[in-house]
Scaffold this motif. Structure first.
Motif, mmCIF file in Angstrom:
data_model
loop_
_atom_site.group_PDB
_atom_site.id
_atom_site.type_symbol
_atom_site.label_atom_id
_atom_site.label_comp_id
_atom_site.label_asym_id
_atom_site.label_seq_id
_atom_site.Cartn_x
_atom_site.Cartn_y
_atom_site.Cartn_z
ATOM 1 N N GLY A 117 3.422 -4.131 4.897
ATOM 2 C CA GLY A 117 3.519 -4.236 6.348
ATOM 3 C C GLY A 117 4.343 -3.069 6.874
ATOM 4 N N GLU A 118 5.339 -3.380 7.687
ATOM 5 C CA GLU A 118 6.200 -2.305 8.199
ATOM 6 C C GLU A 118 7.368 -2.037 7.269
ATOM 7 O OE1 GLU A 118 6.903 -0.392 10.975
ATOM 8 O OE2 GLU A 118 5.061 -0.686 12.080
ATOM 9 N N TRP A 125 17.707 13.245 -11.403
ATOM 10 C CA TRP A 125 16.889 14.356 -10.923
ATOM 11 C C TRP A 125 17.310 15.682 -11.546
ATOM 12 C CZ3 TRP A 125 15.078 14.351 -5.163
ATOM 13 C CH2 TRP A 125 14.219 13.261 -4.981
ATOM 14 N N HIS A 139 4.229 16.491 8.125
ATOM 15 C CA HIS A 139 4.631 15.357 8.934
ATOM 16 C C HIS A 139 5.649 15.893 9.918
ATOM 17 C CE1 HIS A 139 6.657 11.586 9.946
ATOM 18 N NE2 HIS A 139 5.527 11.005 9.626
ATOM 19 N N VAL A 181 3.500 9.976 12.946
ATOM 20 C CA VAL A 181 2.818 11.211 13.335
ATOM 21 C C VAL A 181 2.362 11.113 14.794
ATOM 22 C CG1 VAL A 181 1.108 12.892 12.690
ATOM 23 C CG2 VAL A 181 2.045 11.417 10.957
ATOM 24 N N LEU A 239 -1.269 1.582 11.285
ATOM 25 C CA LEU A 239 0.064 1.055 11.583
ATOM 26 C C LEU A 239 0.348 1.124 13.073
ATOM 27 C CD1 LEU A 239 2.118 2.523 8.648
ATOM 28 C CD2 LEU A 239 1.853 0.135 9.173
ATOM 29 N N ASP A 246 9.025 7.360 -3.294
ATOM 30 C CA ASP A 246 9.047 8.340 -4.362
ATOM 31 C C ASP A 246 8.909 9.729 -3.735
ATOM 32 O OD1 ASP A 246 9.009 9.471 -6.835
ATOM 33 O OD2 ASP A 246 6.854 9.252 -7.101
ATOM 34 N N PRO A 247 9.992 10.465 -3.616
ATOM 35 C CA PRO A 247 9.864 11.802 -3.045
ATOM 36 C C PRO A 247 9.178 12.753 -4.027
ATOM 37 C CG PRO A 247 12.125 10.999 -2.946
ATOM 38 C CD PRO A 247 11.385 10.112 -3.875
ATOM 39 N N VAL A 248 8.288 13.559 -3.515
ATOM 40 C CA VAL A 248 7.596 14.547 -4.342
ATOM 41 C C VAL A 248 8.020 15.921 -3.853
ATOM 42 C CG1 VAL A 248 5.361 15.410 -5.048
ATOM 43 C CG2 VAL A 248 5.668 12.984 -4.627
ATOM 44 N N GLU A 282 7.815 8.864 13.218
ATOM 45 C CA GLU A 282 7.514 7.927 12.141
ATOM 46 C C GLU A 282 6.027 7.946 11.806
ATOM 47 O OE1 GLU A 282 8.791 4.552 14.233
ATOM 48 O OE2 GLU A 282 10.633 5.578 14.767
ATOM 49 N N ARG A 284 9.816 13.360 -15.600
ATOM 50 C CA ARG A 284 8.531 14.042 -15.369
ATOM 51 C C ARG A 284 8.823 15.299 -14.581
ATOM 52 N NH1 ARG A 284 6.760 11.064 -9.953
ATOM 53 N NH2 ARG A 284 8.567 9.730 -9.821
ATOM 54 N N ARG A 316 7.159 15.784 0.595
ATOM 55 C CA ARG A 316 6.205 14.678 0.622
ATOM 56 C C ARG A 316 6.915 13.463 0.074
ATOM 57 N NH1 ARG A 316 1.777 14.374 -3.733
ATOM 58 N NH2 ARG A 316 1.159 12.203 -3.548
ATOM 59 N N MET A 351 0.843 -1.198 0.000
ATOM 60 C CA MET A 351 0.000 0.000 0.000
ATOM 61 C C MET A 351 0.873 1.241 0.000
ATOM 62 S SD MET A 351 -1.669 0.505 3.726
ATOM 63 C CE MET A 351 -0.742 0.765 5.215
ATOM 64 N N LEU A 352 0.262 2.340 -0.438
ATOM 65 C CA LEU A 352 0.994 3.599 -0.486
ATOM 66 C C LEU A 352 0.720 4.377 0.791
ATOM 67 C CD1 LEU A 352 0.390 4.783 -4.141
ATOM 68 C CD2 LEU A 352 2.376 3.657 -3.211
ATOM 69 N N LEU A 353 1.752 5.018 1.280
ATOM 70 C CA LEU A 353 1.607 5.820 2.491
ATOM 71 C C LEU A 353 2.225 7.173 2.207
ATOM 72 C CD1 LEU A 353 0.890 5.757 5.578
ATOM 73 C CD2 LEU A 353 3.259 5.223 5.950
ATOM 74 N N ASN A 354 1.411 8.203 2.358
ATOM 75 C CA ASN A 354 1.915 9.559 2.129
ATOM 76 C C ASN A 354 2.591 10.068 3.382
ATOM 77 O OD1 ASN A 354 1.675 11.029 -0.302
ATOM 78 N ND2 ASN A 354 -0.522 10.693 -0.193
ATOM 79 N N MET A 355 3.878 10.269 3.305
ATOM 80 C CA MET A 355 4.590 10.852 4.445
ATOM 81 C C MET A 355 4.850 12.308 4.091
ATOM 82 S SD MET A 355 7.797 9.148 6.339
ATOM 83 C CE MET A 355 7.155 8.089 7.604
ATOM 84 N N GLY A 356 4.147 13.185 4.703
ATOM 85 C CA GLY A 356 4.266 14.585 4.358
ATOM 86 C C GLY A 356 3.174 14.986 3.387
ATOM 87 N N LYS A 397 -3.929 5.568 7.555
ATOM 88 C CA LYS A 397 -2.935 4.502 7.518
ATOM 89 C C LYS A 397 -1.965 4.595 8.685
ATOM 90 C CE LYS A 397 -3.261 4.052 2.570
ATOM 91 N NZ LYS A 397 -2.726 4.518 1.293
ATOM 92 N N TYR A 398 -1.665 5.797 9.104
ATOM 93 C CA TYR A 398 -0.770 5.941 10.254
ATOM 94 C C TYR A 398 -1.403 5.337 11.495
ATOM 95 C CZ TYR A 398 2.197 9.102 7.638
ATOM 96 O OH TYR A 398 3.040 9.632 6.729
ATOM 97 N N ILE A 451 4.645 0.517 0.985
ATOM 98 C CA ILE A 451 5.012 -0.340 2.104
ATOM 99 C C ILE A 451 4.303 -1.672 2.000
ATOM 100 C CG2 ILE A 451 5.583 1.472 3.716
ATOM 101 C CD1 ILE A 451 2.835 1.286 4.845
ATOM 102 N N ARG A 462 1.065 -2.015 15.470
ATOM 103 C CA ARG A 462 2.253 -2.076 16.320
ATOM 104 C C ARG A 462 1.850 -2.302 17.768
ATOM 105 N NH1 ARG A 462 6.608 2.580 14.928
ATOM 106 N NH2 ARG A 462 7.224 1.880 12.872
ATOM 107 N N ILE A 475 9.718 1.343 8.159
ATOM 108 C CA ILE A 475 9.202 2.716 8.157
ATOM 109 C C ILE A 475 9.960 3.557 9.175
ATOM 110 C CG2 ILE A 475 7.203 4.137 8.659
ATOM 111 C CD1 ILE A 475 5.448 1.920 7.753
ATOM 112 N N ILE A 506 9.370 17.873 -11.732
ATOM 113 C CA ILE A 506 9.874 17.620 -10.386
ATOM 114 C C ILE A 506 9.454 18.712 -9.421
ATOM 115 C CG2 ILE A 506 12.141 18.643 -10.843
ATOM 116 C CD1 ILE A 506 13.246 16.384 -9.046
#
Lengths: 404, 183, 444
Positions: A69-70, B108, A54, C264, C183, A76-78, C262, B128, A62, A46-51, C179-180, A67, C187, A385, B130
């Motif tokens: 599981g853990e 990049w 955050h 939030v 998780l 992919d940094p955005v 990690e 793409r 972002r 699954m995808l998890l948006n960090m930022g 999702k946070y 991921i 945990r 993670i 950036i």
């Protein structure tokens, strides 16, 4: 002299209808190979948006984590949340104005992103900088390097969950920043270097603070480091994490401490000497392991070397002017100039093109954080993670520099 | 300035150079055609007399008539920075081979040059936007870019629409674009 | 009538309203109590355990919140001191009311329910988490006679109920549509399963020694000096218990569930207002409960660490003073205030008479309260027991707080492997060694 008129926002004649603007049509590109690879999820992923919001992405970044599981499969940094288009701004400002626009790029060590453009403008203009000014640049630059590394240490510990070291290192950083504020008037965005020198000589306030600090800096730094270096949990988490080997580091264009922690003794202060570094005595610390702990310890070593340089600067600094004699209006000959300096994060470089006017034709800013953030995508897969931030923080990117 | 190095460059790349090797301060500049970039870079990187292992910078340039891509390289054999200028990329077909096969880290930087100039690096597997939003229409560092018309023509007026994370039920209803009225 | 009313000041109007109202309420209360008290008392007398349970539950819930406030304030101040900071110093003297204001702030905030959450479960989750912790406090003996219930399976009950909070965390994580949170909840579940085992096994040694699971009996068996405490018999058990308890209470360095760098805020990411406040309070009360249990199991509970070296008896007979008692009560505050204020008045001309009197009054009160407390400490067993118990508990709370200021967080896989590879075998070893020792001593 007629200044070229710039388009106004309200001028209706400038609005080009869409169908006539052929060259602006983007070259149609489907999803790139990498996007297909990343965004097609397999079973259990699954995808998890960090930022971008955050607690610990070091600015507005972002990161899309894929991921299972853990475990992080890929990421992919955005970028672009802090993008100001400083290169475009620079094309529309004259050479003096640009420097203040560049400061916020690297807001942690802002002297370094002033330094390389200033050096390249001096090359374009064939200016000889007075030696005292060069010494002052090195002195303040090394102070700023220590300040930046102190912040790194605190942040790194914070990203591993330790809340105390950041305040200890901030206490240290604050003394340096106060010192620099005594000569530059600012605590974060110094705007101190000028084309042809610096914006003012060292004053009594600075010198007394510096002397006071130098007398106890070494012992104080060692004491602060003991808090982390001998902490079993910290060492166990950092050791063997995000190993970057020598070949990969070079292929990924890593610079600075991250490259040296992988065993490449590449430091622009020695590899391509500038300013008065050839006259100063210092070592280039390297480490072989290439993991997060090595990157952390290498910065500790660099702080010690910086203290040595500051000491030598204070002893060798000549008297004299701190600014070269310049014409009021700077109009370099048409040409190209490139210059690079070694900052706390690696190579800051600037490529300036002049067409003979008082504004640069093209100004390219190269920031090490940008390339180091790219490394995260390489080092991260397979880790947990919890280690995303540990690896990212060990590479020490600053988002102001990444996004320009 | 490293005269011997200049001679070495001229000897090695005599036929692919499109202009004289220039030197100023601590820089040596050579100009090549965009098609020759992979071959020249490989020689610079692998030749034991050159050993340019370190890529300092990659920059796109719009000269007003055509595009250039400028590489800065560092090697132990010379105290100079080597500037490789891939000259004469046409405006209507801005294509140039990628150097990611040598320096993966250039990926990049090439993305950035694509984002700012629309330069297409063939062989870059992740070309793409950036910095700018994916739906941005124009390329801001081109010399014929003017803010009032170009940025406003992008969907959202240059403003990235909010990434919405709707519940599956009302996913369709929440996608609001400001361009509905602008078009 | 209206004209008369209009001429009154605001205070007088309030007086005219409040006083009759109070009179009416007083009359109703008097009649009501007179009528209802005997049957209520009779009912309580008939069902004493039930009444005891109700009283204990009420007392615990009432005590819980101030305890959390104290621990939060302690954490703010201790960590601030470790961080070279001052910490809260504005609200109340030395910032002591800071955590109270925190609580009020949390109450006043918007209780936001994000789109897409599973509303009933989302709402119930903080309640489950919070409820499970006062329930565990029911069996902890704080002093002789001061405990909720004395089960013979109290320890088992404790672990069973404290495991319930994980259900609440799972509910929060699942219902949050985040999702946070998910998780964090997973945990929490993994961590709870891994650490419940060593936690439970580490106290089996004590159960073998004591022969009972009743916490009251365990404390009574440790009576005597500090050499009789279980810590000397079960040092390994204590170490395992403390580490596992840290994980159970979700405290640094084992606070995987809400690792803010990690995840939030882990399971609490989508919570705001008082729902978040419940999680927040539950964490701190949990720290208190775990510390109290450590004190009970290993450090003698309410027992004093050493016997009072010489006997103290206070034979006060207030009734024997006759009329003098009334004079004493009437005169002592006045005389005490003047006597204690006099030195300050004489010391400096800058201390005004009024201020000297105020100082004297405060000092007199402190003196009397201190004397009364000392008397209670010496003569009432439950007071001294409570004091010792709270002291021991707060020593452990302090250790928890200090650990948070010192240590970074471990990684989740390190956490798991530590539990399964080290703590669990060590706990089993502890059981075997204890059992063998006990059987050897029994057969001798």
């Amino acid at each position: 002299m007629t200044t070229p008129t710039r388009p106004s926002l309200d001028d209706p004649s400038l609005t080009i209808p869409l169908e006539h603007a052929g060259i602006f049509e983007p070259i149609p590109l489907a999803r790139t190979e990498r996007q297909r690879e990343f965004y097609d999820l397999r079973d259990g992923e699954m995808l998890l948006n960090m930022g971008p919001q955050h607690p610990s992405t070091h600015g507005v970044l972002r990161v899309v984590l894929k991921i299972s599981g853990e475990q992080v499969v890929d990421l992919d940094p955005v970028l672009g949340y802090l993008h100001r288009g400083v290169e475009k701004i620079a094309e529309n400002s004259d050479f003096h104005q640009i420097i203040s626009h560049l400061d916020p790029l690297e807001y942690v060590a802002s002297l370094f992103c002033e330094w390389s453009p200033v050096m390249s403008f001096e090359k374009l203009l064939d200016i000889q900088v007075p030696r005292r000014a060069e010494y002052i640049r090195v002195l303040t630059g090394e102070l700023n390097r220590i300040a930046s590394h102190m912040l790194f240490i605190g942040w790194y510990a914070l990203d591993l969950g330790g809340i105390t070291p950041i305040l200890w290192s901030f206490a240290e950083r604050d003394e340096i920043v106060e010192m620099l504020a005594a000569i530059t008037g600012a605590k974060l965005l110094f705007n101190y270097f000028r084309i042809g020198g610096v914006n003012g000589d060292l004053n009594h306030d600075f010198m007394s603070r510096l002397g006071d600090w130098m007398s106890r800096a070494g012992a104080q730094l060692e004491a602060g480091m003991g808090l982390l270096n001998e902490n079993e949990i910290f060492v166990r988490r950092a050791r063997g994490l995000g190993i970057l080997d020598r070949e990969t580091a070079l292929r990924m264009c890593a610079t600075g401490p991250n490259l040296r922690a992988s065993g490449v003794p590449f430091d622009i202060r020695r590899a391509h000497p500038y300013s008065v570094y050839p006259e100063l005595e210092f070592e280039i610390p390297t480490r072989r392991e290439g993991d997060s702990l090595a990157r952390y310890l290498l910065r500790m070593d660099e702080v010690r070397q910086s203290l040595r340089i500051i000491d030598q600067c204070l002893h060798q600094m000549p008297d004299g002017p701190v600014m070269a004699r310049l014409p009021r209006l700077l109009r370099p000959r048409p040409g190209r100039a490139y210059s690079a300096v070694e900052g706390p994060r690696g190579q800051y470089s600037c490529y300036a093109m002049s067409d003979g006017t008082d504004q640069p034709f093209r100004l390219r800013i190269h920031d090490p954080s940008f390339l180091h953030l790219q490394l995260v995508g390489l080092l991260m897969p397979g880790n947990l993670i919890a280690d995303t931030m540990a690896i990212m923080a060990s590479l020490d990117p600053v988002m102001g520099g990444v996004d320009k | 300035m490293d005269r011997a190095f200049r001679a070495l460059i001229e000897r090695t790349f005599g036929d692919v150079l499109t202009g004289p090797v220039r030197q100023r301060h601590d820089e040596t500049e050579m100009r090549i055609r965009p098609g020759d970039v992979p071959q020249v870079m490989r020689t610079l990187h692998d030749d034991p007399r050159l050993r340019f292992e370190y890529l300092g910078d990659l920059a796109g340039v719009d000269t007003g008539t055509d595009f250039q891509v400028v590489y800065h390289l560092w090697s132990v054999v010379t105290p100079d920075w080597l500037r490789v200028v891939a000259d004469g990329i046409p405006r209507d077909q801005p294509r140039i081979p990628s150097i990611t096969f040598l320096w993966k880290g250039a990926e990049w930087m090439e993305r950035e040059a694509y984002d700012m100039f629309g330069l297409v690096f063939e062989g870059n597997r992740d070309l793409r936007r950036i910095y700018l939003p994916d739906d941005f229409v124009s390329f801001p560092l081109r010399k014929d870019f003017h803010l009032p018309d170009d940025a406003s023509r992008s969907p959202g007026g240059g403003v990235r629409p909010m990434e919405d994370a709707p519940t599956p039920a009302d996913a369709a209803a929440t996608t609001v674009r400001r361009t509905a009225t602008a078009r | 009538m209206t004209a008369y009313w209009n001429r009154l000041s605001v205070g007088s109007r309030a007086f005219l309203i409040v006083v009759p109202a109070l009179l009416v309420v007083g009359a109703i209360l008097t009649v009501g109590i007179a009528l209802l008290l005997p049957p209520v008392l009779g009912f309580l007398g008939a069902n004493l355990p039930l009444a005891r349970f109700a009283a204990a539950a009420t007392a615990i819930i009432v005590v819980t919140i101030p305890t959390a406030f104290v621990i939060i304030y302690m954490e703010l101040k201790v960590i601030a001191a470790m961080n070279l900071r001052v910490g809260p110093d504005r609200v109340g003297p030395y910032g002591t009311l800071m955590s109270v204001v925190h609580g009020l702030k949390v109450l006043a905030k918007e209780d936001f329910t994000p789109r897409g959450v599973d509303v009933p479960i989302f709402t119930l989750a903080p309640v489950v988490v919070f409820a499970s912790i006062p329930l565990t406090m029911l069996v902890i003996p704080f002093a002789p006679g001061i405990f909720g219930q004395d089960f013979n399976i109290a320890l088992l009950y404790f672990f069973a109920i404290s495991g319930l909070s994980v259900v609440g965390l799972m509910m929060a994580g699942w219902a949050s549509f985040n999702k946070y949170s998910l998780l964090g909840a997973l945990r929490a579940a993994a961590q709870a399963i891994s650490y419940e085992l060593p936690l439970t096994l580490s106290v089996v040694g004590i159960i073998i020694l004591a022969g009972t699971m009743s916490l009251n009996s365990i404390v009574q068996l440790q009576a005597g000096s500090f050499l009789d405490w279980n810590i000397w018999k079960q040092p390994l058990g204590f170490v395992i218990f403390f580490i596992a308890a840290t994980a159970e209470a979700n405290r640094t360095p084992l606070d995987m569930t809400e690792a803010d760098q990690e995840l939030v805020a882990g399971f609490a990411t989508e919570y705001s207002g008082m729902r978040f406040g419940f999680f927040f309070f539950a964490e701190y009360v949990n720290v208190f409960v775990v510390s109290a249990l450590s004190a009970v199991l290993f450090f003698g509970g309410w027992n004093a660490p050493f016997d009072w070296p010489f006997p103290v008896t206070l034979n006060l007979d207030p009734g024997g003073m006759g009329l003098g008692l009334i004079f004493l009560i009437a005169l002592a505050p006045v005389v005490g205030t003047i006597i204690l204020g006099l030195p300050f008045w004489l010391l400096s001309s800058r201390v005004s008479t009024l201020r000297a009197l105020v100082i004297g009054f405060v000092l007199f009160n402190l003196l009397i309260v201190g004397a009364f407390m000392g008397w209670a400490f010496i003569s009432a067993a439950w007071v001294s027991g409570l004091v010792w118990m709270v002291l021991k508990t707060f020593v452990f709370v302090f250790i928890f707080v200090q650990m948070r200021g010192t240590l970074p967080r471990v990684r989740v896989d390190q956490l798991m492997s530590f539990a399964w590879k080290w703590l669990l075998p060590a706990a089993l070893l502890n059981i075997f060694v204890t059992a063998i020792a006990v059987s050897i001593l029994a057969n001798r």
